[in-house]
Design an enzyme around this catalytic site. Structure first.
Site, PDB file in Angstrom:
ATOM      1  N   ASP A 139      75.696 -22.746  51.101  1.00 34.28           N
ATOM      2  CA  ASP A 139      74.206 -22.757  51.620  1.00 34.28           C
ATOM      3  C   ASP A 139      73.505 -24.031  51.219  1.00 34.28           C
ATOM      4  O   ASP A 139      73.241 -24.603  49.945  1.00 34.28           O
ATOM      5  CB  ASP A 139      73.489 -21.548  51.011  1.00 34.28           C
ATOM      6  N   LYS A 178      65.249 -26.559  56.509  1.00 34.10           N
ATOM      7  CA  LYS A 178      64.465 -27.765  55.707  1.00 34.10           C
ATOM      8  C   LYS A 178      64.422 -29.099  56.346  1.00 34.10           C
ATOM      9  O   LYS A 178      64.140 -29.199  57.470  1.00 34.10           O
ATOM     10  CB  LYS A 178      64.542 -27.567  54.484  1.00 34.10           C
ATOM     11  N   TYR A 205      69.086 -18.451  45.758  1.00 33.29           N
ATOM     12  CA  TYR A 205      68.015 -17.888  46.761  1.00 33.29           C
ATOM     13  C   TYR A 205      68.598 -18.234  48.258  1.00 33.29           C
ATOM     14  O   TYR A 205      69.028 -19.578  48.465  1.00 33.29           O
ATOM     15  CB  TYR A 205      66.750 -18.401  46.875  1.00 33.29           C
TER      16      TYR A 205
HETATM   17  C1  LIG Z   1      64.461 -22.559  51.670  1.00 35.29           C
HETATM   18  C2  LIG Z   1      65.907 -21.874  51.362  1.00 35.29           C
HETATM   19  C3  LIG Z   1      66.533 -20.676  52.300  1.00 35.29           C
HETATM   20  C4  LIG Z   1      65.474 -19.931  53.359  1.00 35.29           C
HETATM   21  O1  LIG Z   1      64.793 -20.796  54.270  1.00 35.29           O
HETATM   22  P1  LIG Z   1      63.904 -20.199  55.195  1.00 35.29           P
HETATM   23  O2  LIG Z   1      63.407 -21.465  56.064  1.00 35.29           O
HETATM   24  O3  LIG Z   1      62.585 -20.236  54.141  1.00 35.29           O
HETATM   25  O4  LIG Z   1      63.954 -18.918  55.740  1.00 35.29           O
HETATM   26  C5  LIG Z   1      67.817 -20.258  52.320  1.00 35.29           C
HETATM   27  N1  LIG Z   1      68.609 -20.894  51.147  1.00 35.29           N
HETATM   28  C6  LIG Z   1      67.842 -22.043  50.561  1.00 35.29           C
HETATM   29  C7  LIG Z   1      69.072 -22.399  49.582  1.00 35.29           C
HETATM   30  C8  LIG Z   1      66.733 -22.264  50.680  1.00 35.29           C
HETATM   31  O5  LIG Z   1      66.160 -23.150  49.710  1.00 35.29           O
END
Ligand SMILES: *Cc1c(COP(=O)(O)O)cnc(C)c1O
Length: 442
Positions: free
Chosen positions: A245, A280, A146
């Site tokens: 990511d 986060k 994701y």
């Molecule tokens: C949470 C998440 C996102 C998206 O972040 P948001 O602040 O919810 O837009 C993207 N990549 C990863 C790996 C995530 O866990």
């Protein structure tokens, strides 16, 4: 004894009239586990309180940011102090500089960093830079990873083979999805053959540094070469980029995120992604994301370069204050505490499920972990989907009734914080036997 949820139920009814499904992010609606989500009124340390006055031990941590626990004194004080000096300037301020310096200090491959307001914005912007830098369109992602709700990245896999992805969400055009290729996670052959066929069209591979949005599925080494390093080498040989990511793993899997686990400091292997994304933890609970990487790539951003990217509230002074105060608490001792709490909880859960004969596997990436309700290791999204989600649902509701708030989905990581003390873990331990029994009652 089932806790009263009358006031949360009333709020959920009101919410569903004016907010789609009653929530502002889908998993909060408890769709896959059923029931009424508690509406929360306050949180402190490892504990949450809902509208009906029920208290829960929190294992969600706002999906990662609350790594020091809720309403941490230092973070709250920093935000309060910043608020007194103004909520937003739309102009440069010192906190942005200090936060970028902190990330550059921790994360080797990041020479420059730009702040945004969410992880979604971070991955979206990193893709734009990668496409501009390479002059190519195609992006490779892995099934089950994701990267936020970016149109081009919502695509999921067909099974087993490299395919042009279906869009993955209504409202995403086929033209957008056409430039995304989805491969099975960990499948080196699929990566190699895709690059052999279409290497010249590929702008970038994007991957979670350790997938944690289908549950935690750590990248595996083969013949001493880590999967992420393999991706970097394969991309670079074709003139493409690797975007790692670390929105979820960043500053959680270790002090240097997952790169601290499988980068040079963790394994001695010398490799680096070209661009990295964060979110986060970096905002300490306020809306922040960031993307960064090599100076020559980040230099493509406007105003110096041709890649437009901007944000009215980007680099917001409250957000940078919260992020900096969180980093101030994240020293080596904090990661030791996190690691201890994570290990202890993994053991407690595994023991309880084993005692009741519930098939399960606990998987980790640094201090990050999740519990799959399945007897065999989970290596791909298809493996993750083969879980006994009904056993999880029974387990989840028994834990909730016992005062433990788990992620309301079998496909999520569990989050501990430095506030998850032995006393807090004891409270979880007291509920686990009954929840394991519930999971076992098929
Ligand atoms: C949470 C998440 C996102 C998206 O972040 P948001 O602040 O919810 O837009 C993207 N990549 C990863 C790996 C995530 O866990």
């Amino acid at each position: 004894m089932t806790p009263s949820t009358t006031l949360s139920a009333d709020l959920f009814d009101r919410a569903r009239r004016v907010i789609p499904s009653g929530v502002n992010s889908p998993v909060r609606a408890f769709g896959s586990v059923g029931g009424t989500p508690p509406f929360l009124t306050s949180a402190k340390g490892a504990l949450l309180t809902d509208a009906d006055g029920n208290e829960y031990v929190d294992l969600v941590g706002s999906w990662g940011p609350m790594i020091l626990g809720h309403a941490h004194d230092g973070v709250v004080e920093a935000v309060r102090e910043a608020a007194g000096r103004g909520l937003s300037f739309g102009a440069p301020q010192a906190g942005e500089v200090t936060l970028a310096e902190e990330v550059v200090r921790r994360i080797g491959p990041v020479e420059q960093l730009r702040l945004v307001n969410s992880g979604t914005e971070a991955t979206m912007s990193a893709l734009r830079v990668a496409r501009a830098a390479t002059g190519r369109d195609v992006v490779v992602k892995f099934a089950g990873c994701y990267h936020g709700h970016v149109d081009a990245l919502l695509a999921e896999a067909g099974s087993g083979v490299a395919t042009f992805a279906m869009p993955g969400s209504a409202g995403v055009t086929a033209a957008t999805a056409k430039d995304t290729v989805v491969l099975p996670y960990g499948d080196r052959e699929a990566v190699t053959s895709l690059f052999a066929e279409r290497g010249g069209e590929i702008a970038a591979i994007i991957t979670e540094a350790a997938p944690a949005n289908m549950g935690v599925v750590p990248p595996l080494a083969e013949d001493g070469v880590g999967f992420n390093r393999f991706l970097a080498d394969t991309a670079h040989a074709a003139g493409a980029l690797l975007i790692s990511d670390e929105v979820l793993t960043g500053f959680r899997a270790s002090r240097e995120g997952h790169y601290g686990v499988d980068g040079p400091r963790g394994t001695g292997e010398d490799w680096a992604p070209d661009l990295m994304t964060f979110g986060k933890v970096i905002g300490g609970g306020l809306p922040v994301g960031a993307f960064g990487g090599r100076e020559d790539l980040m230099g493509l951003l406007a105003p110096a370069g041709p890649v437009y990217q901007a944000g009215t509230l980007s680099g917001n002074p409250l957000a940078t204050a919260a992020g900096l105060a969180t980093f101030a608490g994240l020293d080596d001792a904090a990661y030791e505490t996190l690691g201890r709490a994570s290990n202890a909880l993994q053991q407690l859960v595994a023991d309880a499920l084993t005692a009741e004969g519930v098939p399960h596997v606990v998987q980790t990436a640094g201090t990050l972990f999740s519990v799959f309700f399945r007897g065999e290791p989970v290596r791909t999204y298809d493996d993750a989907k083969a879980q006994d989600t009904e056993a999880f649902t029974r387990f989840f509701h028994a834990m909730l009734e016992g005062g433990v708030y788990l992620p309301p989905s079998a496909f999520e990581a569990w989050f501990v914080s430095t506030a998850h003390t032995d006393e807090v873990l004891d409270r979880i331990a007291a509920v686990l036997p009954a929840a394991a029994k519930a999971a076992a009652r098929g």
